[in-house]
Design an enzyme around this catalytic site. Structure first.
Site, short mmCIF file in Angstrom:
data_model
loop_
_atom_site.label_atom_id
_atom_site.label_comp_id
_atom_site.label_asym_id
_atom_site.label_seq_id
_atom_site.Cartn_x
_atom_site.Cartn_y
_atom_site.Cartn_z
N LYS A 10 5.70 1.94 17.51
CA LYS A 10 4.45 2.19 16.79
C LYS A 10 3.58 0.95 16.96
CE LYS A 10 2.90 3.70 12.19
NZ LYS A 10 1.67 3.00 12.26
N ASP A 13 0.50 -1.50 16.44
CA ASP A 13 -0.29 -1.75 15.24
C ASP A 13 -1.72 -2.11 15.63
OD1 ASP A 13 -0.93 -2.01 12.64
OD2 ASP A 13 0.09 -3.92 12.32
N CYS A 24 -14.16 -30.66 -10.85
CA CYS A 24 -15.18 -31.21 -11.74
C CYS A 24 -14.66 -31.54 -13.14
CB CYS A 24 -16.38 -30.26 -11.81
SG CYS A 24 -16.07 -28.79 -12.78
N LYS A 82 8.82 2.61 9.43
CA LYS A 82 8.11 1.33 9.48
C LYS A 82 9.05 0.15 9.23
CE LYS A 82 3.73 1.30 8.18
NZ LYS A 82 2.53 1.56 7.38
N CYS A 132 -10.58 -27.99 -14.34
CA CYS A 132 -10.96 -27.77 -12.94
C CYS A 132 -10.54 -29.01 -12.13
CB CYS A 132 -12.46 -27.54 -12.82
SG CYS A 132 -13.03 -27.50 -11.11
N PHE A 157 0.85 -1.20 0.00
CA PHE A 157 0.00 0.00 0.00
C PHE A 157 0.89 1.25 0.00
CE2 PHE A 157 -2.12 3.48 2.17
CZ PHE A 157 -3.38 3.49 1.58
N GLU A 198 9.34 6.31 19.92
CA GLU A 198 8.40 5.37 20.55
C GLU A 198 8.09 4.20 19.65
OE1 GLU A 198 4.88 7.76 20.84
OE2 GLU A 198 5.98 9.41 21.76
N CYS A 219 -13.44 -21.76 -13.40
CA CYS A 219 -14.16 -22.95 -13.83
C CYS A 219 -15.55 -22.45 -14.23
CB CYS A 219 -14.26 -23.97 -12.70
SG CYS A 219 -15.49 -25.23 -13.06
N TYR A 232 -0.66 7.94 23.44
CA TYR A 232 0.62 8.53 23.06
C TYR A 232 0.55 9.99 22.60
CZ TYR A 232 -1.36 6.46 18.81
OH TYR A 232 -2.21 6.08 17.81
N CYS A 262 -20.41 -27.38 -10.39
CA CYS A 262 -19.10 -27.63 -9.78
C CYS A 262 -19.25 -27.56 -8.24
CB CYS A 262 -18.11 -26.60 -10.30
SG CYS A 262 -16.48 -26.77 -9.60
S1 IVH Z 1 1.41 9.77 16.93
C1 IVH Z 1 -0.39 13.59 15.15
N1 IVH Z 1 2.48 7.65 18.12
O1 IVH Z 1 0.02 5.03 13.65
C2 IVH Z 1 0.20 12.41 15.85
N2 IVH Z 1 0.89 7.27 16.40
O2 IVH Z 1 0.39 5.28 10.78
C3 IVH Z 1 -0.30 11.13 15.32
N3 IVH Z 1 0.36 4.89 16.00
O3 IVH Z 1 -2.54 7.38 13.13
C4 IVH Z 1 -0.02 9.89 15.99
N4 IVH Z 1 1.70 4.06 17.56
O4 IVH Z 1 -2.94 5.42 14.87
C5 IVH Z 1 1.63 8.09 17.18
N5 IVH Z 1 3.47 5.90 19.28
C6 IVH Z 1 2.62 6.32 18.36
C7 IVH Z 1 1.85 5.42 17.58
C8 IVH Z 1 0.99 5.95 16.59
C9 IVH Z 1 0.82 3.77 16.62
C10 IVH Z 1 -0.63 4.89 14.90
C11 IVH Z 1 -1.66 6.01 14.93
C12 IVH Z 1 -1.40 6.80 13.67
C13 IVH Z 1 -0.83 5.73 12.78
C14 IVH Z 1 -0.06 6.31 11.61
#
Ligand code: IVH
Length: 709
Positions: free
Chosen positions: A117, A119, A412, A315, A409, A37, A115, A427, A228, A433
């Site tokens: 991130k 998910d 079938c 990322k 197939c 993406f 920090e 198919c 956060y 089928c």
């Molecule tokens: S800061 C304006 N801190 O990642 C500040 N986001 O891909 C915006 N996310 O929309 C967010 N861990 O949903 C921030 N330590 C972290 C995060 C974090 C996960 C997410 C959040 C954001 C998305 C962006």
């Protein structure tokens, strides 16, 4: 690239990215990996930079993906401050570019806060006088879905902050709702047991769980939260890291995995220290976030329409593992599409054991030049089945056998066909089928369709025995037939009959989706149902009329037209109609029965648009009256209510209720002091936000209330 070509590619990319955004944020079923993406997004950004004449405010490069559904079951509120996304990068050079940009625009010295991130899915919490009053999803960044009741079931999120800990009177704090691997595995195992489709990854599971209508179900999902991003006006703190430390003292869940770094080299070292260590974490992460720590500098750097200029996400590339291909199966889906799937030597990937990987289609197989026994790299994309990205040729055995896509197939035996512009072989034996027929039944019985309580094994047995062939057969099975199925007893029979009865109430849009018309997903079915209102009207629609609908292009329109040309399909519709299924849209999809039997007349203005109020009443089983009569249950009077209507209601003795009283009734009449707390009104100034009702403010410990919107 010429201008015309560039414009065409830009349009195609925008359309594709919007579709992927919808699958990711609304359906929680992405079909590509985040990495793929991001590559498409990068291509679009570059093209828009090269051809600025085609820049549009509406482009996915300029707005955040939206999690709002077409017909949302949640009440929606505007965000006080837009809820944005983050710019992202996969390489260290771009991190240095980010650092250079920040330095160019800033003269003071500063630090970064780095920090993990998480998910999951974004959330915005509003605390007033130390009490959690509202939780909104990111929505489209401007307006979010109110999921307060669901959020209140997450134990880590305090309903009340630590007394005397110095929190501001009013503040918002943003963070992530995520699902730890253990809860995710438990959920998917449970789904498998119930023969339901599982979630592809913990992020989708978290986002899907947060949007469930019954908060008691949400409570069982094991969701967690990390916060956060603090937004507070009357609060005297200079740096983001200090704000997080303060929020922790107030009792809020703050990540322990962060570091204040003096410069970008330290940031990069810290990121590198997590690259492999993150795999040991019990929850999903997809990168690191680097934020300028000082608020004054954040403020001067500001925002683009989509992202802050003071933060960036680094990322992690998707995880890959090397494993051996044992064999290849060719699976036939309900549409007849044949998908090659490799059986693998089991391998641990992103917290789960992987045994199978999709090869997508014949072209992809050719491209990979896959041989049986090859060692391959597998990677998790958006789908539940991981994909093979590369063959490790150096490990190939000398006489390894090439994989050859079958001409017939595999079930079938019908010769496979391929349309010019299709990547997949099909198919064409749709009528006979077996996997196609069984697939159609499973699709029809799915929760997003007729929601009939039948799993894969039972459908298979019913088909094998010749009990079912066309969808309508589900409604004419005899008790004798049903009781002859493996493990079926009186109880299963009753459940099945009950489930058939319930399916008669399922709204038209879901039944339409359940029919399995090629290319008609859940959202398209909703759009069609709200435009055409009935299957008869849809059948009469011209191609031009179909093309007017959002989401419908040539291919989808053709597929609808083709569906109605098949005699068996018309017969199925007629029989299902006879069986009592809904082939007409009756107002909106029903969310609850809270207002069943009530006719509510509305007058004046409310804190939500009148149209939304009407939809709300209908979604909860009520009727909206057209004039005040003796059968009117309530007159719901908003600001500037019509004098004549008020007078008439008074004359007929019809109760006149305010918007607030109305919500209380919709909450099954529970009294305002039900939770035993003070009912002091809290007035929140949130721009043009909808004022929250008293009832909502004080219900903090009741997790299984019906969902209000
Ligand atoms: S800061 C304006 N801190 O990642 C500040 N986001 O891909 C915006 N996310 O929309 C967010 N861990 O949903 C921030 N330590 C972290 C995060 C974090 C996960 C997410 C959040 C954001 C998305 C962006």
């Amino acid at each position: 690239m010429g201008n015309l070509e560039a414009k065409q590619r830009i349009d195609a990319l925008r359309k594709e990215l919007e579709e992927h955004n919808r699958r990711y944020y609304v359906d929680n079923r992405p079909s590509i990996s985040d990495y793929d993406f991001d590559l498409l997004m990068q291509e679009l950004i570059q093209l828009e930079n090269l051809y600025p004449e085609y820049i549009s405010e509406d482009s996915p490069t300029r707005k955040v993906g939206s999690d709002l559904e077409t017909a949302s079951s949640f009440r929606q509120y505007p965000h006080k401050h837009p809820m944005l996304s983050l710019g992202n990068t996969y390489n260290v050079e771009e991190l240095r570019d980010f650092d250079n940009r920040v330095r160019r625009l800033t003269s003071e010295p500063f630090t970064y806060n780095c920090e993990l991130k998480f998910d999951g899915t974004g959330i915005n919490l509003l605390y007033v006088n130390g009490i959690l009053v509202r939780a909104l999803t990111r929505g489209d960044g401007t307006v979010g879905d109110d999921v307060t009741k669901n959020i209140r079931t997450i134990k880590q999120i305090p309903l009340r902050l630590n007394e005397g800990s110095g929190y501001p009177n009013v503040f918002e704090i943003r963070g992530e709702i995520y699902m730890p691997f253990e809860a995710f595995d438990r959920l998917n195992a449970e789904k498998q047991l119930n023969e339901e489709q599982g979630f592809a990854n913990p992020r989708n599971a978290a986002a899907g769980s947060l949007k469930m209508l019954n908060s008691a179900d949400v409570a069982k999902r094991g969701l967690q939260c990390v916060l956060y991003h603090l937004i507070a006006e009357d609060f005297d703190i200079a740096e983001h890291s200090e704000a997080l430390a303060a929020a922790k003292r107030w009792g809020l869940p703050i990540s322990e995995y962060s570091k204040v770094c003096d410069n970008i080299d330290e940031v990069i070292d810290y990121i590198n220290s997590w690259d492999s260590k993150r795999r040991e974490l019990p929850f999903p992460t997809d990168g690191m976030v680097v934020k300028v720590n000082r608020f004054s500098i954040q403020k001067s750097l500001g925002y683009t329409s989509k992202t802050p200029r003071w933060a960036v996400a680094y990322k992690f590339k998707p995880e890959q593992e090397l494993t051996k291909v044992l064999s290849v199966d060719y699976q036939v889906g309900r549409t007849g599409a044949v998908t090659p799937v490799a059986n693998l030597e089991p391998v641990l990937l992103s917290g789960t054991i992987v045994k199978r990987a999709t090869l997508h289609n014949a072209d992809q197989m050719k491209l990979l030049d896959l041989h049986i026994g090859d060692y391959v790299y597998v990677e998790k994309g958006g789908e539940i089945i991981p994909k093979i990205t590369k063959v490790e040729l150096s490990k190939r055995e000398p006489f390894a056998m090439e994989t050859v896509f079958p001409a017939k197939c595999p079930v079938c035996g019908t010769p496979l066909i391929r349309d010019e512009d299709e990547a997949k072989f099909f198919c064409p034996n749709t009528e006979n089928c077996p996997p196609q027929i069984e697939g159609r039944f499973l699709h029809f019985c799915g929760r997003k369709a007729a929601d009939i309580n039948l799993g894969e094994a039972t459908v298979h047995q019913m088909f094998e025995r010749g009990y079912i062939r066309h969808l309508e057969d589900l409604y004419s099975l005899s008790d004798l037939q049903l009781l002859s199925l493996d493990k079926w007893k009186e109880k299963s029979l009753l459940n099945y009959r009950k489930s058939l009865q319930e399916s008669r109430k399922v709204p038209f849009n879901k039944i339409l989706f359940g029919l399995g018309i090629r290319s008609i997903g859940e959202t398209t079915a909703k759009n069609i149902a709200s435009r055409f209102k009935s299957i008869d009207a849809l059948q009469k629609a011209t191609k031009e009329e179909l093309l007017e609908i959002n989401d419908i292009g040539e291919g989808v329109a053709d597929s609808i037209m083709d569906f109605f040309k098949v005699e068996a399909n018309l017969n199925t519709i007629a029989k299902l109609k006879e069986a009592g299924l809904q082939f007409e849209a009756v107002g909106q999809a029903t969310v609850s029965d809270e207002l069943k039997g009530m006719t509510i007349m509305i007058t004046g203005n409310y804190s939500i648009p009148r149209e939304t109020m009407k939809q709300y009443i209908e979604a909860h089983g009520g009727k909206v009256g057209s004039s005040v009569t003796s059968t009117t249950t309530y007159l719901l009077a908003g600001a500037k209510a019509g004098e004549a209507k008020l007078a008439k209601a008074n004359k007929l003795g019809i109760p006149i209720i305010s918007e607030e009283e109305f919500y209380r009734i919709a909450y099954k009449g529970e009294g305002a002091d039900h939770a035993g707390r003070s009912s002091t009104d809290i007035v929140i100034d949130s721009g043009n936000a909808v004022p929250i009702t008293k009832t909502e403010q004080i219900k903090h410990d009741n997790n299984d209330e019906p969902t209000l919107f």
